[in-house]
Design an enzyme around this catalytic site. Structure first.
Site, PDB file in Angstrom:
ATOM      1  N   GLY A 178       0.807  -1.216   0.000  1.00 58.56           N
ATOM      2  CA  GLY A 178       0.000   0.000   0.000  1.00 58.56           C
ATOM      3  C   GLY A 178       0.839   1.265   0.000  1.00 58.56           C
TER       4      GLY A 178
ATOM      5  N   HIS B 202       2.181   4.504  -5.101  1.00 56.52           N
ATOM      6  CA  HIS B 202       2.738   5.614  -5.874  1.00 56.52           C
ATOM      7  C   HIS B 202       2.902   5.141  -7.316  1.00 56.52           C
ATOM      8  CE1 HIS B 202       6.396   3.310  -5.494  1.00 56.52           C
ATOM      9  NE2 HIS B 202       6.394   3.434  -4.173  1.00 56.52           N
ATOM     10  N   GLU B 203       3.500   5.996  -8.139  1.00 53.73           N
ATOM     11  CA  GLU B 203       3.641   5.684  -9.568  1.00 53.73           C
ATOM     12  C   GLU B 203       4.417   4.387  -9.822  1.00 53.73           C
ATOM     13  OE1 GLU B 203       2.627   6.931 -12.657  1.00 53.73           O
ATOM     14  OE2 GLU B 203       1.133   7.942 -11.437  1.00 53.73           O
TER      15      GLU B 203
ATOM     16  N   HIS C 128       4.227   1.576  -8.000  1.00 54.11           N
ATOM     17  CA  HIS C 128       3.220   0.513  -7.916  1.00 54.11           C
ATOM     18  C   HIS C 128       2.286   0.558  -9.135  1.00 54.11           C
ATOM     19  CE1 HIS C 128       3.950   1.392  -3.475  1.00 54.11           C
ATOM     20  NE2 HIS C 128       4.225   0.109  -3.541  1.00 54.11           N
TER      21      HIS C 128
ATOM     22  N   LYS D 219      12.910  -2.365  -8.459  1.00 57.95           N
ATOM     23  CA  LYS D 219      13.327  -1.505  -7.341  1.00 57.95           C
ATOM     24  C   LYS D 219      13.876  -2.357  -6.182  1.00 57.95           C
ATOM     25  CE  LYS D 219      13.135   1.865  -4.181  1.00 57.95           C
ATOM     26  NZ  LYS D 219      13.190   1.079  -2.968  1.00 57.95           N
ATOM     27  N   ASP D 220      13.184  -3.477  -5.923  1.00 60.00           N
ATOM     28  CA  ASP D 220      13.631  -4.390  -4.866  1.00 60.00           C
ATOM     29  C   ASP D 220      14.303  -5.577  -5.560  1.00 60.00           C
ATOM     30  OD1 ASP D 220      12.302  -3.115  -2.369  1.00 60.00           O
ATOM     31  OD2 ASP D 220      10.750  -3.125  -3.897  1.00 60.00           O
TER      32      ASP D 220
ATOM     33  N   GLN E 173      14.841  -8.862  -3.694  1.00 60.18           N
ATOM     34  CA  GLN E 173      13.538  -9.513  -3.491  1.00 60.18           C
ATOM     35  C   GLN E 173      13.077 -10.199  -4.771  1.00 60.18           C
ATOM     36  OE1 GLN E 173      10.110  -7.607  -1.322  1.00 60.18           O
ATOM     37  NE2 GLN E 173       9.391  -7.224  -3.384  1.00 60.18           N
TER      38      GLN E 173
ATOM     39  N   ARG F 230       8.652   4.813   1.475  1.00 57.78           N
ATOM     40  CA  ARG F 230       9.455   5.332   2.593  1.00 57.78           C
ATOM     41  C   ARG F 230      10.017   6.723   2.315  1.00 57.78           C
ATOM     42  NH1 ARG F 230      10.828  -0.497   3.419  1.00 57.78           N
ATOM     43  NH2 ARG F 230      10.028  -0.989   5.492  1.00 57.78           N
TER      44      ARG F 230
HETATM   45  P1  AMP Z   1       5.969  -2.494  -1.679  1.00 63.22           P
HETATM   46  O1  AMP Z   1       4.620  -1.904  -1.521  1.00 63.22           O
HETATM   47  O2  AMP Z   1       7.074  -1.581  -1.282  1.00 63.22           O
HETATM   48  O3  AMP Z   1       6.071  -3.886  -1.068  1.00 63.22           O
HETATM   49  O4  AMP Z   1       6.179  -2.700  -3.245  1.00 63.22           O
HETATM   50  C1  AMP Z   1       5.278  -3.489  -3.993  1.00 63.22           C
HETATM   51  C2  AMP Z   1       5.862  -3.728  -5.363  1.00 63.22           C
HETATM   52  O5  AMP Z   1       6.082  -2.475  -6.028  1.00 63.22           O
HETATM   53  C3  AMP Z   1       7.227  -4.439  -5.301  1.00 63.22           C
HETATM   54  O6  AMP Z   1       7.284  -5.407  -6.335  1.00 63.22           O
HETATM   55  C4  AMP Z   1       8.186  -3.304  -5.534  1.00 63.22           C
HETATM   56  O7  AMP Z   1       9.423  -3.717  -6.100  1.00 63.22           O
HETATM   57  C5  AMP Z   1       7.406  -2.441  -6.498  1.00 63.22           C
HETATM   58  N1  AMP Z   1       7.923  -1.063  -6.487  1.00 63.22           N
HETATM   59  C6  AMP Z   1       8.083  -0.258  -5.415  1.00 63.22           C
HETATM   60  N2  AMP Z   1       8.646   0.916  -5.779  1.00 63.22           N
HETATM   61  C7  AMP Z   1       8.864   0.833  -7.113  1.00 63.22           C
HETATM   62  C8  AMP Z   1       9.434   1.718  -8.090  1.00 63.22           C
HETATM   63  N3  AMP Z   1       9.909   2.917  -7.762  1.00 63.22           N
HETATM   64  N4  AMP Z   1       9.500   1.298  -9.369  1.00 63.22           N
HETATM   65  C9  AMP Z   1       9.041   0.069  -9.720  1.00 63.22           C
HETATM   66  N5  AMP Z   1       8.485  -0.795  -8.854  1.00 63.22           N
HETATM   67  C10 AMP Z   1       8.397  -0.434  -7.569  1.00 63.22           C
END
Ligand code: AMP
Length: 283
Positions: A31, A34-35, A37, A149-150, A153, A187
């Site tokens: 959750g 942002h762009e 996601h 990004k991760d 992971q 974050r």
């Molecule tokens: P999170 O909500 O941080 O667990 O991220 C959910 C998914 O969105 C994960 O697969 C992240 O790698 C991806 N994500 C987060 N930030 C970015 C970003 N800046 N660019 C591309 N994918 C992202």
């Protein structure tokens, strides 16, 4: 867009879509969308006929003293964004429904999960692998979308899907950045204006390594030193690690003979930021 909370509702919704012959996509998130996601949602809408997004701030991937309680949550806004993108299903499970009090079995990622982020956040990738396996089992998607990004992971999840024969195709998606290069992250909201300015040091470090590599530099120690020097120039930033790693094993090669990934993790005040970039030798 339908929002559901129970696993049973997910199964019914996905079953109905599958009966219509639809190809199902899942995007797991925590959750505060942002762009970055939303780019995953867009990629999923292009490749699938039914797009499910999960929002679950997974407690088991946060260590003691990390930001689980403080992690940004804004479900109303997230729902508006997902509706606008045309997502079909939003799954927002409760912690109690995801983790039965008597649950015992976890997915342990192995050596890839001990490196880099795993060394600094013990147990983190076990929490990630366990929750992602559960979400894959609940939704049973054809495609699952993850951001580069991760990068660690993503690498671990690809390994897990392969090693455990999960019937899903993992689709990696490129990193979405601010105009000044900072990778979007939930974050980033923690950063003070000064820390936000300092946060561009990660991108500068990665671009420096990329430029050197494109210029023919193959010495990994030299590339790594150049990244460290960029971070050291920023007084507000404390380096956790900067490295160049093999795409599959995440270990450090001696020379850049094939494409590798520059990875960096930095602390700015109480906030930890990670970023990465593909390196290819130009010569
Ligand atoms: P999170 O909500 O941080 O667990 O991220 C959910 C998914 O969105 C994960 O697969 C992240 O790698 C991806 N994500 C987060 N930030 C970015 C970003 N800046 N660019 C591309 N994918 C992202």
């Amino acid at each position: 867009m339908e929002r559901v909370v129970s696993k049973e509702e997910v199964r019914q919704a996905v079953l109905a879509a599958r009966r219509e012959g639809k190809r199902i996509a899942l995007i797991p998130t925590m959750g505060a969308l942002h762009e970055g996601h939303l780019s995953l949602v867009r990629a999923a809408c292009e490749r699938a006929d039914y797009v499910a997004v999960s929002i679950f701030v997974n407690p088991t991937q946060f260590g003691p003293g990390e930001d689980f309680e403080a992690y940004p949550r804004d479900l109303e806004h997230d729902m508006q964004l997902l509706k606008a993108e045309g997502a079909d299903l939003l799954f927002t499970p409760t912690t109690a429904s995801m983790y039965a009090a008597d649950a015992q079995v976890e997915v342990i990622p192995g050596p890839l999960g001990e490196l880099w982020e795993g060394a600094i956040r013990p147990g983190h990738f076990g929490g990630v692998c366990t929750v992602v396996s559960k979400l894959l089992n609940i939704v049973q998607p054809d495609l699952a979308f993850f951001g580069e990004k991760d990068f660690q992971q993503l690498t671990i999840i690809k390994r897990m899907v392969c090693d455990l024969d999960a019937a899903v195709r993992v689709v990696p998606c490129p990193i979405i950045r601010e105009p000044d290069g900072l990778a979007l992250s939930s974050r980033n909201a923690y950063l003070s204006p000064e820390e936000r300015r300092a946060a561009t040091a990660l991108y500068r470090a990665l671009r420096t390594a990329e430029t050197l590599a494109l210029g023919g530099e193959r010495d990994i120690a030299l590339l790594t030193d150049a990244m460290r020097a960029c971070i050291a120039e920023e007084p507000l930033a404390t380096l956790d690690y900067a490295a160049v790693v093999d795409l599959a094993t995440l270990t450090e090669p001696a020379t850049l003979d094939s494409p590798a990934r520059a990875i960096v993790a930095v602390r700015l005040g109480n906030t930890r930021l990670i970023d990465n970039m593909q390196l290819t030798t130009g010569v």
